[in-house]
Write an enzyme that holds these catalytic residues in place. Structure first.
Site, PDB file in Angstrom:
ATOM      1  N   GLU B 270       1.056  -1.643   0.241  1.00 34.18           N
ATOM      2  CA  GLU B 270       0.045   0.207   0.390  1.00 34.18           C
ATOM      3  C   GLU B 270       0.412   1.151  -0.139  1.00 34.18           C
ATOM      4  O   GLU B 270       0.497   2.679  -0.577  1.00 34.18           O
ATOM      5  CB  GLU B 270      -1.365   0.299   1.834  1.00 34.18           C
ATOM      6  CG  GLU B 270      -0.260  -0.475   2.844  1.00 34.18           C
ATOM      7  CD  GLU B 270      -1.642  -0.018   3.232  1.00 34.18           C
ATOM      8  OE1 GLU B 270      -2.916  -0.371   3.404  1.00 34.18           O
ATOM      9  OE2 GLU B 270      -0.942   0.306   4.680  1.00 34.18           O
ATOM     10  N   TRP B 286      -1.255  11.032   0.079  1.00 32.65           N
ATOM     11  CA  TRP B 286      -1.964   9.965  -1.146  1.00 32.65           C
ATOM     12  C   TRP B 286      -2.257  11.294  -2.612  1.00 32.65           C
ATOM     13  O   TRP B 286      -2.696  11.688  -2.871  1.00 32.65           O
ATOM     14  CB  TRP B 286      -3.306  11.415  -0.049  1.00 32.65           C
ATOM     15  CG  TRP B 286      -3.611  10.447   0.861  1.00 32.65           C
ATOM     16  CD1 TRP B 286      -2.970   9.285   1.732  1.00 32.65           C
ATOM     17  CD2 TRP B 286      -4.612   9.774   1.901  1.00 32.65           C
ATOM     18  NE1 TRP B 286      -3.285   8.806   2.503  1.00 32.65           N
ATOM     19  CE2 TRP B 286      -4.430   9.768   3.296  1.00 32.65           C
ATOM     20  CE3 TRP B 286      -5.580  10.307   1.952  1.00 32.65           C
ATOM     21  CZ2 TRP B 286      -5.891   8.534   3.814  1.00 32.65           C
ATOM     22  CZ3 TRP B 286      -6.739  10.661   2.814  1.00 32.65           C
ATOM     23  CH2 TRP B 286      -6.945   9.505   4.045  1.00 32.65           C
ATOM     24  N   ASP B 388      -9.789   2.301  -0.882  1.00 29.94           N
ATOM     25  CA  ASP B 388      -9.952   2.387   0.992  1.00 29.94           C
ATOM     26  C   ASP B 388     -11.315   3.959   0.656  1.00 29.94           C
ATOM     27  O   ASP B 388     -11.488   4.363  -0.306  1.00 29.94           O
ATOM     28  CB  ASP B 388      -8.974   3.226   1.357  1.00 29.94           C
ATOM     29  CG  ASP B 388      -8.626   2.193   3.028  1.00 29.94           C
ATOM     30  OD1 ASP B 388      -9.580   2.212   3.155  1.00 29.94           O
ATOM     31  OD2 ASP B 388      -7.255   3.081   3.645  1.00 29.94           O
ATOM     32  N   GLU B 391     -16.498   6.329   2.792  1.00 29.26           N
ATOM     33  CA  GLU B 391     -17.181   6.447   3.703  1.00 29.26           C
ATOM     34  C   GLU B 391     -17.524   7.963   4.242  1.00 29.26           C
ATOM     35  O   GLU B 391     -18.514   8.600   5.321  1.00 29.26           O
ATOM     36  CB  GLU B 391     -17.008   6.039   5.429  1.00 29.26           C
ATOM     37  CG  GLU B 391     -16.695   4.002   5.370  1.00 29.26           C
ATOM     38  CD  GLU B 391     -15.213   4.264   4.907  1.00 29.26           C
ATOM     39  OE1 GLU B 391     -14.197   5.129   4.620  1.00 29.26           O
ATOM     40  OE2 GLU B 391     -14.666   3.357   4.656  1.00 29.26           O
ATOM     41  N   ASP B 455     -10.888  -1.937   9.640  1.00 34.80           N
ATOM     42  CA  ASP B 455     -10.497  -2.666  10.098  1.00 34.80           C
ATOM     43  C   ASP B 455      -9.978  -2.996  11.483  1.00 34.80           C
ATOM     44  O   ASP B 455     -10.246  -2.539  12.271  1.00 34.80           O
ATOM     45  CB  ASP B 455      -9.823  -1.127  10.234  1.00 34.80           C
ATOM     46  CG  ASP B 455      -9.382  -0.353   9.355  1.00 34.80           C
ATOM     47  OD1 ASP B 455      -9.031  -0.794   7.692  1.00 34.80           O
ATOM     48  OD2 ASP B 455      -9.594   0.808   8.692  1.00 34.80           O
TER      49      ASP B 455
END
Lengths: 663, 663
Positions: B270, B286, B388, B391, B455
């Site tokens: 990742e 990011w 990922d 939400e 998670d």
């Protein structure tokens, strides 16, 4: 109240204040139904309401002094308000209604106080306050470890609104007060800018409004409404009530206090009834008679104390343990609340069961007043006691008066106070025998001569420590409870939280400036520092009792003022300084009568205090004599022995106050 | 649906099942208004609704297939339901309505499942489930220290209903399913005996009902409704995806895995985008492009891995950090969600700010699919990635489609899945490139080829540990998500909670019987045991990958079944055994396809497992060969390496299963 029709509804006003503003678009009234789950765990409640209906009543028809509300024009009338001089009486033609929400007009900058004895927030604006008597919780702050542990181990962590003494009454900075007359579960919601919302889990009997030109007059009126207390007993001015629960050793230990110069008015032994040993440790034996084993020759000892002007105090609560002799008497007479099988309801208090004396049965309360408090306590020689509990009426018992226990739950503290007061009156000892309660509800002040702030944690925590006692005194004081005090050093020691010498001393410093000084050994005496175990703490305590006794002449005037006008001994700063808006939210300082200002140190390690001195007077720092002009905040040194105390330069008793410096 | 008038109202039925039963006294519909406070803290939400109106609509007028509801006869129509074949369409003439409660007829012994991906309770009966995509919480159990600490430090403790993937859809044991078509906040309340209550914070578009004679057929129908996934990619059968995020060291460490006999299908790094160093520790950078510093010559390495039949996987999420080059491109094109000032809304992720790519802007989602996922990930050589987040859509941003962000919040995970799927499809790699998501909502399964359980904490805890993954797989599987997997060993290590060798091994044992095995180093690799740091754990892991590869022929049939019929690989026991009611609430065991039963050990220290074997078949214990008749609970030894696994004696692949004993 004045009803004024408006284009789309009406307003209700009292002495120029619009208190209710109704229109079809913004109705003042909502009704409906709820189905609440209420679980009790040793006085802590887990309550959740499932509201199935909340209907606005948009249409109001006014006919004389009657306002009939319905959902819409032509629809059935569901609720009727009868408007009186300063009251609103409720009647619901719709029998299905068990929830009522009433909106009171609010102002953006308004402050509100009261709600009974609030521990966390004096100014209630911005929060919602359920009003249901219960344990206040241990920690009372969901961000602390102690609260978390108490929640997990006993569902007992509590929250900011939990209190032994709720009361659906508030005062507004708009110089009016509102009282909701009901014993049902209710909630005051002060979170909105435009309205306060009053929620009731029943159709209430009435809402009473009070308006006055000043806060002082408002408090006078409320104290008349809810009851004024007798004066403090004369003997209390002799010094502190020393709390020991060491059996007969208590008497020997008292001598150590006296030898150290502590001024003592009474010895309080809650273990006068003897002990019961459980796996949780020693508990009191809940049968309210002297225990000859733990206190041999107690009447002789009480008499000897009396010769030295020291009173003896005990302990009582409204339960009787099933293995005690008083239980047998009450059981035979049928004085206990019943369970679903019409048998005596037994409540588990931790390895022992108790009956709940049913105070809705006049014979039962007569018996408790005469047989228990009268004969085994007053006639035995007790001059006072902790009248503990009152918050625990189980909601599933059946009572003699036929009223649902959920409606009697909030009423119980006042019934309990009344039983105690009646017993005292029966011996002609009103204003002489002194009992103190933590539980309360509307009307408790008419019977209970002294509140105590309940079971604080033995710490400086924001929501369960020393500082909460001030909030408690101020909020309850506005509702007519003139006298408040607390356990010096706090009570609840759990999860390794124990008293420090600093805590004991800071608490005693505050207590010297309250109506009554009383120490307590706490729930775990052996694990916690006791006053007589540390020479510094003991000597500090002696000094604080000297201050208390020195101020007795002043306290007598405050007690006289309480009797005559209903003003509390401890007062929020704004009560005498309503033109100083900076005083409106202060809850860590108070006026001790009009002429003294007390700002206890309530954080650990703090050596000074900053406090706002209200405008309009000159304030003299008690320990240095330095004078400050009111209207600003000042910071003064506040080492141990010198809590931040000021007096008004122009006070009638300024000389007495000045002599504090020479004490 | 069939409308039947009754003396006092009506019923709505579907294939003989009464689903709605309305009368004036027991109305099925309530409407009103609420004013919700919603605060977001890094994906955790603090939500409180203040319901100002909840009015029963007692009067229903039926006209053909239209039912018009009002408070009473003659009152204005507030809500209209249009009844279709198996749907109810909502329309509200009363524009003030923003809360709707609909009651569905329930039976006392009914069970309900679904709700998206539920982590705590598979059978949802007896509880209320808010449906709002969010972080699931750390600990998720208010009685645990970890939850308490997460709550206090980050408002992130969570509760039983918090999930990355909620979905307002449930299946009932009455063999029907209900789907609420809305992206608004909603809640399913299964606490009452007589009714289920569906709460929506908007007027929903529609409720869809599904009825079928068997659970299998119900699941087939739901999977058609919500979307079926492509088959698993061929390469996945080669073994586990090994997760390492150690920069270029990851390649060397992978050799250790291979040397120990681990069967490897992919290497997942990742950190392929490089790191950012914050006071919280190392975070990913990011900006979704390979980082040449952390992974020099990455394309060369990917190619070399491919020569050995090992794929390389990466990571992406829907944010772009403000200090990265992709941000500049998106900012210039105006692809970010806006704040109140119509500027790019910057979201603080902990010492770095990000823009939120606005997927309601077709150009923005095209750009992300093509420029980011297409060019910098797929074209670069990635065979898969963790997609990922999803939400976190802040509820206060302004979006290109003009819809309130509070209504788009729940929609976001599916938009995010769609962007990923479109990118994959654009390269013709559907069913070949594999991305996996934790976030979801209605329709996510049409785009997302693989869920991962989020998670979990690195422990055996009931509400955030290993066992929750089973509940997640079963609940989401019933709604058409055929493929589920999890981080082997869990992810979240906080407050001193770290992985044990036992946990890693028990998790790997479970993962061997799921569609995909994938390891993860967790959020704090240095503080937690890694598979390659303990020879016993590494050798155990190798063995589990051998089991996984051995079962690949069987898994291929399950994948084919998923494509053809929408049946999930992991299935609740009742799916194939609906006549055995003992299977209805089991959530710590599952069928792996119809023919294997897996009961992972999920408590620490446990050496055996008790499991109910469903009736109707003979079940053979995989490690001993002992056969048991279904219909009762059995206890078998379950030491490390031997999770409680059974296969049906009459299974088509019984020989393959039997050879597990010789592996």
């Amino acid at each position: 109240m004045q009803i004024t029709q408006t284009p789309s509804g009406f307003t209700l006003s009292l002495k120029g204040r619009v208190l209710i503003d109704h229109s079809g678009d913004a109705p003042c009234l909502f009704v409906g139904q709820g189905d609440a789950r209420m679980d009790m765990y040793r006085g802590n409640f887990d309550i959740e309401d499932y509201v199935t209906e909340r209907s606005p009543l948009r249409y109001a028809r006014i006919s004389g002094k009657t306002i009939s509300f319905s959902a819409a024009e032509g629809q059935p009338v569901r609720l009727v308000l009868s408007v009186g001089e300063s009251t609103l009486d409720f009647e619901a033609p719709d029998r299905s209604i068990n929830r009522v929400w009433l909106r009171i007009a609010a102002e953006r900058d308004e402050h509100v106080w009261g709600g009974g004895e609030q521990m966390s927030y004096f100014d209630m604006r911005g929060r919602r306050f359920p009003l249901w008597t219960s344990e206040p919780g241990v920690g009372r702050d969901k961000t602390t470890e102690i609260t978390f542990k108490a929640d997990v181990t006993g569902k007992s962590g509590g929250d900011y609104y939990n209190t032994n003494y709720p009361q659906p009454t508030y005062l507004s900075s708009r110089r009016y007060a509102l009282h909701l007359e009901t014993t049902a579960y209710s909630a005051f919601d002060f979170r909105q800018e435009q309205v306060h919302e009053i929620e009731v889990w029943a159709v209430p009997e009435r809402i009473e409004f009070f308006a006055a030109p000043s806060f002082i007059e408002l408090v006078e009126r409320l104290s008349l409404r809810f009851g004024r207390q007798p004066p403090l007993p004369d003997w209390i001015y002799n010094g502190a009530i020393v709390g020991l629960k060491d059996g007969v050793n208590s008497f020997e230990r008292l001598e150590n206090f006296l030898a150290a110069g502590v001024k003592v008015s009474g010895l309080w032994c809650e273990d006068w009834v003897g002990l019961r040993h459980t796996t949780f440790g020693a508990r009191l034996f809940w049968d309210w008679q002297a225990n000859d084993e733990r206190y041999p020759n107690l009447r002789q000892r009480i008499a000897e104390l009396a010769d030295r002007d020291i009173r003896f105090l005990g302990y009582v609560n409204p339960y009787l343990c099933a293995d005690g002799p008083l239980f047998v008497e009450a059981e035979e007479a049928g004085y206990f609340a019943k369970n679903a099988d019409n048998q005596t309801a037994l409540v588990d208090f931790g390895e022992f069961d108790c009956g709940v004396v049913d105070f809705t049965n006049p014979k039962a309360s007569d018996w408790f007043a005469e047989r228990v408090i009268g004969q085994s306590m007053l006639d035995f020689g007790l001059s006072g006691w902790m009248a503990d509990f009152g918050e625990y009426l189980p909601i599933d018992v059946t009572l003699a008066n036929g009223v649902d226990a959920r409606l009697m739950h909030n009423a119980w503290p006042t019934l309990w106070a009344e039983v105690n007061a009646r017993a005292v009156a029966s011996r002609g000892k009103t204003g002489e025998a002194l009992f103190f309660m933590r539980a309360g509800f509307t009307g408790v002040g008419a019977h209970c001569p002294l509140l105590w702030g309940g079971d604080q944690s033995v710490d400086f925590s924001r929501h369960d420590g020393l500082v909460t006692v001030i909030c408690a005194a101020l909020s309850s004081g506005l509702l007519g409870n003139a006298y408040h005090h607390s356990d010096i050093g706090g009570y609840t020691s759990l999860f390794g939280n124990v008293r420090t010498p600093e805590l004991l001393m800071r608490w005693a410093e505050m207590a010297a400036f309250t109506p009554v000084m009383r120490s307590h050994e706490g729930n775990r005496p052996a694990e916690n520092l006791q006053i007589d175990q540390d020479p510094e703490v003991l000597s500090h305590f002696a000094r604080m009792t000297a201050i208390y006794v020195h101020l007795a002449p002043y306290l007598r005037t405050l007690s006289a003022e309480a009797v005559a006008r209903g003003l509390p001994v401890q007062r929020p700063l704004f009560l005498h300084h309503e033109d100083d808006p900076a005083t409106y939210t202060i809850q860590d300082a108070y006026l001790y009568g009009a002429d003294m200002l007390v700002a206890p140190v309530w954080r650990p390690g703090e050596k000074d205090r900053t406090v706002h001195l209200p405008s309009g007077r000159q304030w003299v720092h008690a320990w240095t004599g330095q004078a400050y002009r009111g209207g600003a905040a000042v910071t003064v040194a506040a080492p141990l022995c010198q809590p931040a105390v000021f007096y008004a330069e122009d006070a009638a008793m300024a000389d007495l106050f000045a002599r504090l410096r020479n004490l």
